[in-house]
Design an enzyme around this catalytic site. Structure first.
Site, short mmCIF file in Angstrom:
data_model
loop_
_atom_site.label_atom_id
_atom_site.label_comp_id
_atom_site.label_asym_id
_atom_site.label_seq_id
_atom_site.Cartn_x
_atom_site.Cartn_y
_atom_site.Cartn_z
N ASN A 39 18.15 -24.81 -33.32
CA ASN A 39 18.02 -23.40 -32.75
C ASN A 39 18.62 -22.45 -34.14
OD1 ASN A 39 20.32 -25.24 -32.69
ND2 ASN A 39 22.20 -23.76 -31.65
N GLU A 41 20.55 -19.10 -34.60
CA GLU A 41 20.66 -18.08 -34.15
C GLU A 41 20.83 -16.44 -35.35
OE1 GLU A 41 24.79 -19.87 -33.32
OE2 GLU A 41 23.90 -20.51 -31.56
N CYS A 50 15.48 -20.95 -29.50
CA CYS A 50 16.18 -22.40 -29.24
C CYS A 50 15.94 -22.97 -29.82
CB CYS A 50 16.01 -22.40 -27.51
SG CYS A 50 17.51 -21.32 -26.41
N GLU A 52 13.72 -25.62 -28.27
CA GLU A 52 12.55 -26.09 -27.60
C GLU A 52 11.47 -24.86 -28.05
OE1 GLU A 52 15.42 -25.27 -26.54
OE2 GLU A 52 15.90 -25.98 -24.84
N CYS A 83 17.74 -23.62 -21.63
CA CYS A 83 17.79 -22.61 -20.20
C CYS A 83 16.75 -21.54 -19.79
CB CYS A 83 18.08 -21.42 -22.00
SG CYS A 83 16.81 -20.75 -22.84
N CYS A 86 13.18 -21.42 -21.98
CA CYS A 86 12.99 -22.54 -22.69
C CYS A 86 12.29 -23.57 -21.58
CB CYS A 86 13.73 -23.23 -23.32
SG CYS A 86 14.49 -22.21 -24.93
O1 LIG Z 1 18.59 -26.23 -24.64
C1 LIG Z 1 19.33 -25.42 -25.15
C2 LIG Z 1 20.35 -24.70 -24.80
C3 LIG Z 1 21.14 -23.99 -25.66
N1 LIG Z 1 20.18 -24.57 -27.18
C4 LIG Z 1 20.61 -23.04 -28.47
C5 LIG Z 1 21.00 -21.40 -28.40
C6 LIG Z 1 21.85 -21.16 -28.77
O2 LIG Z 1 22.04 -21.14 -30.52
C7 LIG Z 1 23.09 -22.61 -28.39
C8 LIG Z 1 24.37 -22.07 -27.57
O3 LIG Z 1 23.96 -21.62 -26.82
O4 LIG Z 1 22.53 -23.44 -28.54
C9 LIG Z 1 19.39 -24.68 -27.37
O5 LIG Z 1 18.47 -23.83 -28.31
N2 LIG Z 1 18.92 -25.28 -26.60
ZN LIG Z 2 16.23 -21.74 -24.73
#
Ligand SMILES: O=c1ccn([C@H]2C[C@H](O)[C@@H](CO)O2)c(=O)[nH]1
Ligand SMILES: [Zn+2]
Length: 130
Positions: A39, A41, A50, A52, A83, A86
């Protein structure tokens, strides 16, 4: 290299200063190659991506179009659930039976199929009017 090992390695690369929640994802494409992501941010929170999504983007950029298997890992109390967005992204490049493994850093694992994660997914067939 196992997908779980690669996902755990990629989790360490996550850029997650806002949530503090690092996620790694690794997938094997149908042609046998491994791609991954973490991920990423952003101070503008909705612009974060994310793990994925990163793994899928790497796969597509390398010319592969089918996910054979994908593993997602986070330091969560229960295996991390992709999420909704994804789940839709995975469905685009998976079959109904493609296995999605969700894992915790502590070693707990749950595997579900892409269809179990997103039953009734919107797909290209819904736009086919012929
Ligand atoms: O399956 C998931 C769930 C959450 N996040 C990330 C998004 C965000 O940066 C952090 C908190 O939601 O986790 C992912 O990358 N994948
Ligand atoms: Zn996601």
């Amino acid at each position: 290299m196992t997908l779980l090992h690669e996902a755990r390695r990629l989790r360490e690369m996550a850029y997650a200063p806002y949530s503090g929640f690092q996620v790694g994802a690794a997938l094997r494409s149908a042609d046998g190659r491994v791609f991954g992501g973490c991920n990423v941010e952003n101070a503008a929170y909705p612009e974060g991506t994310c793990a994925e999504a990163g793994a899928i983007a790497a796969m597509v950029a390398a010319g592969a179009r089918a996910i054979a298997e994908i593993v997602v890992v986070a330091d969560s109390p229960t295996p991390v659930a992709p999420c909704g967005g994804c789940r839709q992204k995975i469905a685009e490049f998976a079959t109904a039976e493609t296995r999605v493994t969700m894992a915790t850093l502590a070693g707990q694992e749950i595997t579900m199929t892409a269809k179990e994660l997103l039953p009734g997914a919107f797909g290209a067939s819904h736009m086919d009017k012929s």
